[in-house]
Each structure stands twice: as C-alpha cells, then as structure tokens.
Enzyme design. Structure first.
Site, PDB file in Angstrom:
ATOM      1  N   ASP A   1       8.912   5.538  14.203  1.00 32.04           N
ATOM      2  CA  ASP A   1       9.535   4.510  15.020  1.00 32.04           C
ATOM      3  C   ASP A   1      10.933   4.114  14.557  1.00 32.04           C
ATOM      4  O   ASP A   1      11.894   4.200  15.331  1.00 32.04           O
ATOM      5  CB  ASP A   1       8.618   3.271  15.108  1.00 32.04           C
ATOM      6  CG  ASP A   1       8.115   2.798  13.752  1.00 32.04           C
ATOM      7  OD1 ASP A   1       8.581   3.311  12.716  1.00 32.04           O
ATOM      8  OD2 ASP A   1       7.251   1.896  13.736  1.00 32.04           O
TER       9      ASP A   1
ATOM     10  N   ASP B   1       0.853  -1.191   0.000  1.00 33.57           N
ATOM     11  CA  ASP B   1       0.000   0.000   0.000  1.00 33.57           C
ATOM     12  C   ASP B   1       0.885   1.235   0.000  1.00 33.57           C
ATOM     13  O   ASP B   1       2.101   1.149   0.141  1.00 33.57           O
ATOM     14  CB  ASP B   1      -0.952   0.015   1.208  1.00 33.57           C
ATOM     15  CG  ASP B   1      -0.236  -0.292   2.517  1.00 33.57           C
ATOM     16  OD1 ASP B   1       0.915   0.168   2.680  1.00 33.57           O
ATOM     17  OD2 ASP B   1      -0.808  -0.982   3.375  1.00 33.57           O
TER      18      ASP B   1
ATOM     19  N   ASP C   1       1.222   5.114   1.667  1.00 31.09           N
ATOM     20  CA  ASP C   1       0.793   6.034   2.712  1.00 31.09           C
ATOM     21  C   ASP C   1       1.297   7.439   2.410  1.00 31.09           C
ATOM     22  O   ASP C   1       2.386   7.623   1.854  1.00 31.09           O
ATOM     23  CB  ASP C   1       1.323   5.592   4.081  1.00 31.09           C
ATOM     24  CG  ASP C   1       0.760   4.241   4.507  1.00 31.09           C
ATOM     25  OD1 ASP C   1      -0.310   3.861   3.992  1.00 31.09           O
ATOM     26  OD2 ASP C   1       1.391   3.568   5.344  1.00 31.09           O
TER      27      ASP C   1
END
Length: 468
Positions: free
Chosen positions: A158, A74, A76
């Site tokens: 992260d 996908d 983002d």
C-alpha cells in the site's frame, strides 16, 4: 539513528516513477539496522526459509519502525514460499485467513506472521482464476491470494514506507518504492494510482490516517486528494472488519490526533454517522467531549494503564444521545424510558456500521444509565451506587461530561468528596443534600409511616443527565 542513513541518500534522487523493478540496495554501511535489534524468532524463520531454498525477508512496518528508532510491536516476514510450503517447514505454524491467506508461526506468546509474495490483481475476472482474485463492481478486492515475485509484492503494497525489505543474512535493505526517501521527508504516500488503490480496499484510507497519526507524518498531497470524495466507500466494508480497524485507530496511543485527521478527510461520518451529525448541531460540546475522552485514552496507554473499548464508544456516541432523548420525551415518554429507548436505537444503528460486540454494548448502556442515576443520591442510594461495579466508569464519564462544558450543579465534585469521606461525613452530606432540596422546594419535609414509598418526580435540582 537516521543521520547515517540519510547521509547515504544525499545524492540527487532520480524522479523515476515508483515502484521500481530493480530496488535501491542499502548495504549495512548505509543504514543502522542490525540483527541484534530483531526478534530471534523472526531471524530464525527467515533463515530457515532461506535454507529451504526460498526467498525470505523481514518486511513492512518492522523495517520502517526500526529506521525511525521505534520499537516494532511485531515482525512480519515475506517469502516466495506458499502458505502450505511455509506450514510444511514449521510444526508450530497455522494457515489463517481466506481473503488474505497468511501463516502464523508460534513461539510461545510471540507470533511471526509470514505472507507469500503477492502480485497485482487482474482488472478482469477473465484474466485469472476467479477463485484466486475477485473484485466487486466498484473495484474493491474481495479475495487477495494471487501470488507473485518479490518485485510483484513490492508493487502491490500500500504505502512506500511499507515496501522495504530487510535481508537478515546480508544485512541489506531493498527499497523498491523510494520508501526511505519518504521516511526522510515524513510522508505517507500510496504506491500506484491513489484512487485505484483506495477503490481496491477503502480501508487504506483509514490506514493512511493511522500511519500519519502514529508517525506524525503528512499524507502526500496526491495520496490525500481522493480521500474525501471516496470516504463513503467505507460503507461497503464489513462491519466486523471496521470494528477491528476502529480499535487500531483509537487504542494505539494517538487517538486524539487520529480523530482530527478523520474529521479533516471526512472519514469520521462514514464510521459514526449519528455522532458526525451531532458535531454539526453542537460542534463545541461534541468536539470537546470526544477530544477529551481520546486524550484521556492516549494518556492511559502511555502510562501503561488498561483501557476499554466500552468507555471509548460510550464517549464517541454520547453527543448523539441527548437529541434522541428529547425527541422521545416530546412524544410523551418519561425521561428514564426515553433514555433507555434512545440508547437502544443509537447503539443498534451504530452496530450496523461498526459491529461492536455485545460484551461492549452492554457496558456502554450501563455507563449511560449511570448518568441518570448519579444525580439521585437521597437516602441509601448514594451508598448503593458506590457498590455498583459500573460506578467508577459512570463517575469518570460524569467528569468527562463536565470537562466538555455540561452544567451538572457540582455533581462531579459532590461524588469526588463523597468517595473520600468517612461514614459519618457521608451521612452529613446526605442530610445537607436533603435540606437543600427542601429549601429549594419551599416545603417542609414530610415523614411517611410504613408502606411503600411513592415514586415521584425528581426534585434534587440536577439537570437532565443526558446533556443540555
């Protein structure tokens, strides 16, 4: 594909702490990414937001995977627009989430996920509106809707390899955390202080393992060091969220490697406490059965075949079942009720840790129940079992148990042959089975006339089907 990229980075890299407020900019001559590799819907979302006066970039996993020559699952987008502003630009958009607000822009079956730039969280609730950001006593972030700048967003991501931003208009990459360097060295590295970042969200420990398994990277030593000590913090995570995370761990095509990493970093026990205890009691059998089940799952995914979480959880939990059955039998409970009660207790306890939905727990019990029924083949039972909708899963599970070293007296081979036989050959197999049972019992077969058959103890010579 990466040769061109890495050649552009051969100059000595600064040892500056990451992330940087000023990114390293890789122009289109320094990296291989091109617009043609990207979903046209993702490009459309970025350009529309930019034309409306907002900053917008492709971000994270899609950029990382394209650099590794992996097809992204996908795309983002990160933007300076708030969720409400994004929704105002797209009629086909929905704001989702509470802990972390996102916008999903729908294009038929494809969804482009758009997130507003986030900022670091205040250490004290007095620093910011507690309705926007909140931590519990251990430092875990309960809400994550503090918006900030692009630089802020890079700092609170992260891992370094996920802090890469691609501008589809200028075709350049912004690297705030030396993520390209870590891609080149195949490292999973947390941005910031690892212990603090894990305390903010303990699921990051699972994400580190997942990315390491998926990409075949190592977890950088400072990022790896706190994990065994903080692993117990996973018990604070809502069980429904852990179910989603476990599916990501084990149903993405690299489950066997993931399992080994979970064991290495002491993360398996907080997820599956009963199974972890079984691994200590009987390590060879339990490890072999789980590893084989996960290897089979990986193979099915590679072949494009369907997989079900029910079979996966049945295998992950099975090693803990025999001891529980034995305990109940020692208290005088018959074998079948003992297995049913042990299965109920084990699944109920597991659901306190990982919220396995009922649509999966019911098939788990049916697969286990089939292990008790498969040895009972006399008369018409074998044909009735073949017609059972759970037969195939139960049969596959029987073969899995045998591959892990369980002794079933050739039960798996018998069922393999029985499925391939004609009707007359099947009748012959049943007669041979009955004859063998009579010979092993040393008594002639007695015929009963009329009336109901009395149920007696099992005499087919098969071992207890829940294991040894």
């Amino acid at each position: 594909m990466l040769k061109k990229l890495f050649q552009s980075l051969r100059s000595p890299l600064r040892r500056a702490k990451h992330p940087r407020s000023t990114p390293e900019v890789l122009t289109n001559s320094q990296h291989p990414l091109r617009r043609g590799q990207i979903s046209r819907y993702a490009v459309s979302v970025v350009e529309r937001l930019q034309n409306a006066g907002y900053q917008a970039y492709l971000v994270g996993g899609c950029v990382r995977d394209l650099l590794l020559d992996i097809e992204p699952k996908d795309f983002d987008v990160a933007t300076s627009a708030t969720p409400e502003q994004v929704r105002a630009e797209f009629r086909n958009a929905r704001v989702i989430g509470r802990r972390f607000k996102l916008v999903h822009v729908h294009f038929g079956r494809e969804i482009i996920e758009v997130a507003t730039f986030r900022a670091n969280h205040p250490q004290s609730e007095d620093d910011e509106d507690s309705n926007l950001s909140s931590r519990n006593e251990s430092g875990r972030i309960l809400r994550d809707n503090v918006y900030g700048s692009l630089e802020d967003d890079a700092q609170r991501r992260d891992f370094t390899i996920n802090a890469l931003y691609y501008d589809v208009t200028g075709e350049h990459i912004l690297d705030y955390a030396r993520g390209v360097h870590d891609i080149r060295n195949r490292l999973i590295r947390l941005i910031g202080d690892p212990e603090q970042r894990y305390q903010e969200d303990p699921v990051r420990m699972l994400r580190a393992v997942r990315f390491a398994a998926k990409l075949d990277f190592d977890i950088e030593k400072h990022s790896a060091a706190p994990i065994p000590r903080l692993a117990a913090m996973l018990r604070e995570i809502p069980s429904a969220r852990l179910f989603d995370e476990v599916l990501k761990l084990f149903l993405a095509g690299y489950a066997e490697h993931t399992f080994e990493l979970l064991l290495e970093y002491d993360l398996f026990a907080p997820l599956f406490p009963a199974s972890a205890a079984a691994l200590k009691r009987n390590p060879d059998y339990a490890h072999s059965l789980i590893s084989q089940a996960l290897a089979n799952t990986d193979l099915r995914i590679q072949q494009g075949k369907p997989v079900t979480p029910a079979f996966l959880f049945a295998a992950l939990l099975w090693p803990a079942l025999p001891a529980r059955v034995a305990q109940l039998q020692d208290r005088g409970m018959p074998p079948i009720p003992a297995m049913q009660e042990a299965a109920h207790e084990l699944i109920s306890e597991q659901c306190q840790r990982i919220a396995v939905p009922k649509r999966f727990t019911i098939p788990i019990r049916e697969i286990w129940d089939m292990q008790e029924r498969l040895p009972r083949r006399s008369g018409k039972r074998a044909d009735l079992l073949l017609e059972n909708p759970r037969f195939r899963a139960g049969y596959d599970f029987l073969l899995l148990r045998e591959s892990a070293g369980e002794k079933t007296g050739g039960l798996g081979d018998w069922w393999t042959d029985y499925q391939d036989c004609s009707d007359s050959e099947r009748r012959s197999m049943i007669r041979d089975l009955n004859s063998n049972q009579e010979e092993s019992s040393g008594a002639p077969r007695k015929r009963r006339r009329g009336g109901n058959r009395r149920r007696g103890p099992r005499s087919d010579g098969a071992p207890n089907s829940v294991g040894e």
